[in-house]
Scaffold this active site. Structure first.
Site, short mmCIF file in Angstrom:
data_model
loop_
_atom_site.label_atom_id
_atom_site.label_comp_id
_atom_site.label_asym_id
_atom_site.label_seq_id
_atom_site.Cartn_x
_atom_site.Cartn_y
_atom_site.Cartn_z
CE LYS A 165 -3.18 1.30 3.54
NZ LYS A 165 -2.62 1.63 4.49
NE ARG A 194 6.52 6.30 0.69
CZ ARG A 194 5.11 5.90 1.32
NH1 ARG A 194 4.15 5.86 1.11
NH2 ARG A 194 5.82 6.43 2.87
CG ASP A 244 0.93 -0.08 9.75
OD1 ASP A 244 1.19 0.82 10.45
OD2 ASP A 244 1.17 0.21 8.19
NE ARG A 289 -2.84 -1.84 8.48
CZ ARG A 289 -2.51 -1.98 6.94
NH1 ARG A 289 -2.17 -4.05 6.03
NH2 ARG A 289 -1.92 -1.19 6.08
C1 S3P Z 1 2.78 4.74 6.12
C2 S3P Z 1 3.34 5.00 7.33
C3 S3P Z 1 2.98 4.36 8.47
C4 S3P Z 1 1.15 3.87 8.02
C5 S3P Z 1 0.22 3.91 7.49
C6 S3P Z 1 1.28 3.74 5.65
C7 S3P Z 1 2.79 5.46 4.89
O1 S3P Z 1 1.87 5.82 8.88
O2 S3P Z 1 0.87 2.77 10.19
O3 S3P Z 1 0.11 2.58 7.73
O4 S3P Z 1 3.13 4.76 4.13
O5 S3P Z 1 3.63 6.69 5.04
P1 S3P Z 1 3.00 6.57 10.16
O6 S3P Z 1 3.82 7.45 9.00
O7 S3P Z 1 2.00 8.34 11.00
O8 S3P Z 1 3.21 6.12 11.56
#
Ligand code: S3P
Length: 449
Positions: free
Chosen positions: A38, A43, A335, A408
């Protein structure tokens, strides 16, 4: 209702799932291709839209969060081919060339979309944007990205003391900063790097510990000038250099693989092969936790694909032991904590999860929801402000449980239900579509075989 006695699974338009494992127990067997990562999918679309020329993406996750990103980028003028194809094409507009959308941008349930896109929009000179999301996202903190962007000179307005969406943004020319982030967050880091990409000079982010580094890897691959300093967990981007469209191959998401890693560990007589899983070391906390607990996982066929390490994972049943999870390990499994709670409930002994307060501001308060829902099935869990203590080994019984519309949580509770006696009904189980479309079909498939 998705009515599954595991065999048969019956999907229809409603949102709840019933799982009733046979009294004789079940086993999970087979091979699964894990859907695209994801974080990397978001990105790839964003950098493709900012680049000059065409970006080809293979293996993009077709989950609802990534669809939200694609829709926002289309509204900003990027051309993105149909999201059903195995290869997605993005025609980029170049840095600073997005158009002003005629309506509110809706990022749905996706925190990554809202926080990363905010960094891009803030630097989009002279355009006006509004951003909103679903009920969950409108309650999640945005000041963590608004604050550093405001220090760069951004003009952003938000509800509740400049913290909550909907947000209004007047794009402007920004100034570079060195930001010391109080949280280790890839979303914060990436937001500032994207703003820095479009800002003359050097923008640096220093974080208290290294969060996932997909943005750094992909920005470099697209031609950005970027330096990392592992000693200080800092990354510096030199703004103004254009990006060039690339070919991106998205690895399988280890966060999605984690449900199978735990399911096959705790359900007796199971063996699953998980193909093409991303094993970037900023994401493999789940493997380290499961190894600590005594899981049987083989990492095979390790290779680098499009700048990211990937492997096939072979997992078979094992008796798990409780363990302590804290600090950097918690961050690298951020996560996966909900599914780790399930593993801990089936493990012998105590598991202590610390330094996990961030879970309270995810799609729901994941500490409180996992403690409440699994306790309702018979688990022994104590909640602390920054974590959970789980006394493992108490048998679980089926119950009606709430996913709180969190993908999740829905999938974690489904795994718990596989080893619970009787019937479990998971409310709003279709939340799984956010990150794992077809999760329940795959569950059916590996239960059948
Ligand atoms: C993510 C960063 C994480 C993660 C989220 C996806 C990302 O969050 O928990 O599911 O793609 O940059 P945080 O950066 O807020 O910890």
């Amino acid at each position: 209702m998705i009515n599954t006695t595991i065999n048969p699974i019956n999907l229809n338009n409603q949102t709840d799932l019933t799982i009733q494992p046979p009294a004789s127990g079940l086993s999970l067997r087979g091979s699964l291709s894990i859907p695209g990562d994801k974080s990397i999918s978001h990105r790839a679309l964003m950098l493709g839209a900012l680049a000059q020329g065409e970006t080809r993406i293979q293996g993009l996750l077709l989950g609802e969060d990534v669809i939200s990103t694609a829709e926002c980028l289309r509204a900003l003028g990027a051309e993105i081919s149909e999201l059903t194809a195995s290869e997605i094409l993005v025609k980029g507009r170049g840095l600073g060339q997005f158009q002003e959308p005629i309506d509110v941008l809706n990022t749905g349930n996706s925190g990554t979309t809202m926080r990363l896109i905010l960094g891009i929009l803030a630097a989009q000179n002279n355009c006006f944007f509004t951003l909103t999301g679903d009920r969950s996202l409108r309650s999640r903190p945005m000041s963590r990205v608004i604050k550093p962007l405001t220090q760069m000179g951004a003009k952003i307005w938000a509800r509740q003391n400049n913290n909550l969406a909907p947000l209004a943004i007047k794009g402007t020319q920004l100034n570079p900063i060195h930001y010391h982030s109080p949280v280790a967050s890839a979303q914060v880091k990436s937001c500032i790097l994207l703003a820095g990409l479009m800002t003359a000079g050097n923008t640096t982010v220093t974080e208290p510990a290294l969060s996932r580094d997909h943005s750094e890897r992909m920005l470099k691959a697209f031609g950005a000038e970027l330096k990392t300093d592992p000693e200080t967990n800092s990354v510096t981007i030199t703004g103004g250099n254009s990006l060039q469209g690339q070919s991106v191959i998205v690895p399988g998401d280890i966060s999605s693989a984690s449900f199978w890693l735990v399911a096959a560990s705790v359900v007796p007589d199971s063996e699953l092969t998980l193909k093409n899983v991303g094993i970037n070391s900023t994401r493999t906390g789940i493997l380290d936790v499961l190894f600590k607990m005594g899981a049987q996982i083989k990492i095979e066929n390790e290779r680098i694909v499009a700048g990211e390490p990937i492997a096939d994972l072979l997992v078979s049943s094992s008796g798990l032991q409780g363990c302590e999870i804290a600090g950097e390990l918690t961050l690298r499994a951020i996560d996966e904590i909900p599914i780790i709670v399930v593993a801990a409930a089936f493990a012998q002994g105590t598991t202590l999860i610390k330094d996990a307060a961030e879970l309270r501001v995810k799609e729901c308060d994941r500490l409180s929801v996992m403690a409440t829902q699994l306790s309702g099935m018979g688990a022994k869990i104590t909640e602390y402000p920054d974590g959970l203590e789980i006394q493992g080994g108490y048998p679980l019984s089926g119950a009606e449980v709430e996913s709180h519309d969190d993908h999740r949580i829905a999938m974690s509770l489904a795994v718990a239900a596989l080893q619970a006696s009787g019937t479990t009904i998971i409310k709003e189980a279709t939340a799984a579509n956010i990150s794992y479309p077809n999760f329940f079909e795959s569950l059916q498939q590996v239960c059948d075989s």
